[in-house]
Design an enzyme around this catalytic site. Structure first.
Site, PDB file in Angstrom:
ATOM      1  N   GLU A   1      -1.154   1.905  -5.117  1.00 44.14           N
ATOM      2  CA  GLU A   1      -0.828   3.322  -4.983  1.00 44.14           C
ATOM      3  C   GLU A   1      -2.014   4.210  -5.354  1.00 44.14           C
ATOM      4  OE1 GLU A   1       0.296   7.095  -6.635  1.00 44.14           O
ATOM      5  OE2 GLU A   1      -0.476   5.351  -7.682  1.00 44.14           O
ATOM      6  N   TRP A   2      -3.098   3.607  -5.822  1.00 49.71           N
ATOM      7  CA  TRP A   2      -4.386   4.275  -6.094  1.00 49.71           C
ATOM      8  C   TRP A   2      -4.425   5.110  -7.362  1.00 49.71           C
ATOM      9  CZ3 TRP A   2      -3.563   7.003  -0.864  1.00 49.71           C
ATOM     10  CH2 TRP A   2      -3.544   6.065   0.166  1.00 49.71           C
ATOM     11  N   GLY A   3      -3.321   5.195  -8.079  1.00 54.35           N
ATOM     12  CA  GLY A   3      -3.383   5.887  -9.356  1.00 54.35           C
ATOM     13  C   GLY A   3      -2.856   7.302  -9.392  1.00 54.35           C
TER      14      GLY A   3
ATOM     15  N   ASP B   1       0.831  -1.211   0.000  1.00 55.37           N
ATOM     16  CA  ASP B   1       0.000   0.000   0.000  1.00 55.37           C
ATOM     17  C   ASP B   1       0.870   1.266   0.000  1.00 55.37           C
ATOM     18  OD1 ASP B   1      -2.395   1.374   0.040  1.00 55.37           O
ATOM     19  OD2 ASP B   1      -3.138   0.455   1.883  1.00 55.37           O
TER      20      ASP B   1
ATOM     21  N   ASP C   1     -10.173   3.338  -3.436  1.00 57.80           N
ATOM     22  CA  ASP C   1     -10.810   2.111  -2.933  1.00 57.80           C
ATOM     23  C   ASP C   1     -12.232   1.968  -3.501  1.00 57.80           C
ATOM     24  OD1 ASP C   1      -8.509   2.113  -1.486  1.00 57.80           O
ATOM     25  OD2 ASP C   1      -9.473   2.041   0.487  1.00 57.80           O
TER      26      ASP C   1
HETATM   27  C1  GLA Z   1      -5.917   1.548   1.521  1.00 59.11           C
HETATM   28  C2  GLA Z   1      -6.049   0.500   0.409  1.00 59.11           C
HETATM   29  C3  GLA Z   1      -7.156  -0.470   0.780  1.00 59.11           C
HETATM   30  C4  GLA Z   1      -6.833  -1.152   2.104  1.00 59.11           C
HETATM   31  C5  GLA Z   1      -6.617  -0.094   3.185  1.00 59.11           C
HETATM   32  C6  GLA Z   1      -6.091  -0.696   4.471  1.00 59.11           C
HETATM   33  O1  GLA Z   1      -7.041   2.346   1.617  1.00 59.11           O
HETATM   34  O2  GLA Z   1      -6.313   1.126  -0.817  1.00 59.11           O
HETATM   35  O3  GLA Z   1      -7.328  -1.435  -0.238  1.00 59.11           O
HETATM   36  O4  GLA Z   1      -5.690  -1.944   1.945  1.00 59.11           O
HETATM   37  O5  GLA Z   1      -5.677   0.904   2.762  1.00 59.11           O
HETATM   38  O6  GLA Z   1      -5.823   0.264   5.441  1.00 59.11           O
END
Ligand code: GLA
Length: 394
Positions: A165-167, A130, A188
């Site tokens: 890393e969410w992009g 993450d 998420d």
């Molecule tokens: C981030 C990630 C999620 C999850 C949470 C855990 O938000 O994107 O998928 O792993 O952390 O804290």
């Protein structure tokens, strides 16, 4: 890697969306049991992945190792990995590229080699890495992920590497070169069809589709755009998945999510309580004809070819010369959509099969008319008719 060794999008189960920090080795074992007993393993699901909050929150031991929380994992990770392996499955774990995880547990920054070796010693097969936002000065996302990628390469065990890393730093451009098999392209996923807005708290199924669809060029050959967890079976029961006011979807919407994730070659990480799935959830998660589109040997991501009046068409070529085509209706009402096969480069002389209904679909040389319910996605497999073999004497 040769063509037949290329890794397909990983399939499995991830603890976060349903259980958050309420994890325990008994739960992980129960999910492994259920993955086998439900038939999911036979459909190709393989990874049982522990997300955030599994270690001692206060810090590392004197040698710098992460320590499994003794209240949650009293038998330790090695014993758990042995159990999961005994079921013919693989065990995944979670860490963070920064100093702390998103939930505030210790991250791997500065301890990449130690952690990779520890995971290898425990028998871990998959790491979700993450990216909490306390990025140390002078560091970059790419640099941090490269460091853990190197540590995993040198740890003595094959561990699938998942960048989360969410992009924000466009990981689709560099994550594959760090050794990652998948990289999150979106925030998420939430348990909702359309969150209206798209941000750290809001990301419904179609919002993730809109981010991921234009990224098709960056996926394939063992590295995939990851649209986050498959939510079928949650029905509003997972607290992280309910962020931003999300509160659950209909089975039609869950089936649509599955279809779109399959045709866009996203990894398929489920997250509901596998031990208590209803029939609708099992049907959505275990349709082998649908899963075959995602796991096909031709690993290119399906492309969005059309988006008008709330209808969208996605097309993905398959290894044997067939095509998969998905027709999504984003409107609040059911509607009919005329799929003109040639308009999308699809063969008009073809057999067309509905992969959710498991039946042939009638069509003529102009294509086919499809009834598509509100928020439904129809999924077709289109097989070109073989040219008749001409034997005209010699
Ligand atoms: C981030 C990630 C999620 C999850 C949470 C855990 O938000 O994107 O998928 O792993 O952390 O804290």
């Amino acid at each position: 890697m040769s063509q037949n060794q290329i890794r397909k999008p990983p399939m499995g189960w991830l603890s976060w969306n349903m259980y958050a920090e309420n994890i325990h080795e008994d739960l992980i074992r129960a999910m492994a049991d259920a993955m086998v007993e439900s038939g999911m393993k036979d459909c190709g699901y393989e990874y049982i992945i522990i997300d955030d909050c599994w270690s001692v929150r206060e810090g590392r031991d004197e040698q710098g190792h992460l320590v499994p929380d003794p209240k949650k994992f009293p038998s330790g990770m090695k014993a758990l990995a042995d159990y999961v392996h005994s079921k013919g499955l693989k065990l995944g774990i979670y860490s963070d590229a920064c100093r702390v995880t998103c939930a505030g547990w210790p991250g791997s920054y500065g301890y990449e080699e130690v952690d990779a070796r520890t995971f290898a010693e425990w028998g871990i097969d998959f790491l979700k890495q993450d990216y909490w936002l306390d990025v140390p000065e002078g560091e970059t996302a790419q640099g941090l992920y490269t460091r853990m990628g190197e540590a995993l390469r040198n740890c003595g065990r094959e561990i699938v590497y998942a960048v989360c890393e969410w992009g924000s730093n466009e990981p689709w451009k560099w994550a594959h070169s760090t050794g990652a098999a998948m990289w999150r392209t979106t925030w998420d996923i939430r348990d909702t069809w359309d969150s209206g807005i798209y941000d750290v708290q809001h990301n419904g199924f179609v919002n993730a589709v809109d981010v991921n669809a234009p990224l098709a060029d960056f996926a394939g050959n063992g590295g995939y755009n990851d649209m986050d967890m498959i939510c079928a079976g949650l029905y509003g029961k997972g607290s992280p998945a309910n962020g931003g006011g999300a509160c659950g979807c209909t089975d039609t919407e869950y089936q649509s999510q599955m279809t779109l994730w399959c045709i866009m070659n996203s990894p398929l990480l489920t997250c509901c309580d596998l031990a208590n799935m209803n029939e609708a959830t099992k049907r959505i998660l275990m349709n082998c004809e649908v899963l075959a589109v995602n796991q096909d040997g031709c690993t290119v991501q399906g492309r969005r070819m059309y988006a008008e009046n709330g209808f969208e068409v996605f097309v993905k070529p398959l290894e044997n010369g067939d095509y998969a085509a998905a027709v999504l209706n984003r409107n609040a009402e059911a509607g009919r959509f005329h799929l003109d096969l040639t308009q999308f480069g699809l063969p008009a002389a073809a057999e067309v099969r509905d992969l959710w209904a498991h039946e042939a679909v009638e069509h003529n040389r102009y294509g086919l008319d499809l009834q598509v319910e509100s928020h439904e996605t129809r999924l077709l497999r289109i097989r070109p008719q073989e040219k008749p073999c001409c034997v005209h004497g010699d």
